[in-house]
Design an enzyme around this catalytic site. Structure first.
Site, mmCIF file in Angstrom:
data_model
loop_
_atom_site.group_PDB
_atom_site.id
_atom_site.type_symbol
_atom_site.label_atom_id
_atom_site.label_comp_id
_atom_site.label_asym_id
_atom_site.label_seq_id
_atom_site.Cartn_x
_atom_site.Cartn_y
_atom_site.Cartn_z
ATOM 1 N N CYS A 6 0.889 -1.163 0.000
ATOM 2 C CA CYS A 6 0.000 0.000 0.000
ATOM 3 C C CYS A 6 0.922 1.206 0.000
ATOM 4 C CB CYS A 6 -0.909 0.016 1.232
ATOM 5 S SG CYS A 6 -1.957 1.494 1.301
ATOM 6 N N CYS A 23 -0.457 4.279 2.504
ATOM 7 C CA CYS A 23 -0.522 4.116 3.956
ATOM 8 C C CYS A 23 -0.283 2.657 4.326
ATOM 9 C CB CYS A 23 -1.841 4.643 4.508
ATOM 10 S SG CYS A 23 -3.304 3.998 3.664
ATOM 11 N N SER A 24 -1.322 1.966 4.796
ATOM 12 C CA SER A 24 -1.138 0.562 5.186
ATOM 13 C C SER A 24 -2.414 -0.242 4.968
ATOM 14 C CB SER A 24 -0.705 0.470 6.657
ATOM 15 O OG SER A 24 -1.673 1.092 7.499
ATOM 16 N N CYS A 25 -3.114 0.019 3.856
ATOM 17 C CA CYS A 25 -4.315 -0.766 3.548
ATOM 18 C C CYS A 25 -3.937 -2.239 3.461
ATOM 19 C CB CYS A 25 -4.926 -0.281 2.233
ATOM 20 S SG CYS A 25 -5.591 1.393 2.327
#
Length: 205
Positions: free
Chosen positions: A107, A110-112
């Site tokens: 991602c 961000c941190s999906c």
């Protein structure tokens, strides 16, 4: 608990924000917005979301061709078949590794991450270093995880977003014919379902 100087040190000192959270929780329960049972159910639900969910899905797909087809065609429905709730994911895509093509998930913003399937993302997945290098040098990242791919193997990097999440289905290790789903699931790691490494090889007897 006191030290040698007679000073008291609380064993678990709550931070300012933690105290606010507990106060909000108590207020919501007091006003009947939620119940203690609701809170406990949500805690148990969150704790149940681990990489074992993904490993069980992959292992079942390895031994059951019909399930594998359903898993690729409609992943959320396949999850429901074995009791995994993936309804929180808007779109969920299964990426099948082959001898010719390997997939890797990142991602970049961000941190999906597919939390219902893999639990919490590892710290390195959220790092700027991984988010940048997975796009510019995916083979180098894989190499650092111990995966050295031949030049003729294509590497495809997939960028997760708030709308779409991915899971990599690693290739089944050679020599595991006749293995049970339970034993196969032990070979499927979180990192192999992100795509930075293969499933664990068959353990020597």
């Amino acid at each position: 608990m006191s030290d040698d100087h007679g000073h008291d040190h609380p064993k678990h000192e709550l931070s300012y924000y933690a105290k606010r959270i507990y106060a909000m929780r108590e207020l919501l329960v007091e006003k009947g917005v939620i119940t203690e049972k609701d809170i406990q159910c949500q805690i148990e639900y969150q704790e149940a979301r681990t990489p074992a969910n993904g490993a069980n899905l992959v292992a079942k797909a390895w031994v059951d061709p019909a399930f594998k087809a359903r898993f690729i065609d409609d992943p959320k429905a396949a999850c429901a078949e074995i009791g995994i709730d993936a309804t929180a994911l808007n779109e969920f895509v299964v990426l099948e590794n082959t001898p010719q093509v390997r997939h890797m998930v990142v991602c970049t913003l961000c941190s999906c991450y597919p939390r219902p399937i893999l639990g919490r993302p590892p710290d390195w997945y959220k790092s700027f270093n991984y988010r940048q290098r997975s796009v510019s040098d995916p083979r180098g990242v894989m190499r650092e995880f111990g995966l050295e791919l031949p030049d003729d193997v294509e590497v495809r990097v997939h960028d997760s977003t708030a709308d779409i999440r991915y899971i990599v289905m690693p290739m089944r290790p050679a020599g595991t014919e006749g293995w049970s789903e339970e034993d196969l699931a032990k070979l499927v790691t979180r990192d192999s379902m992100i795509g930075v490494m293969d499933a664990l090889p068959m353990l020597p007897e």
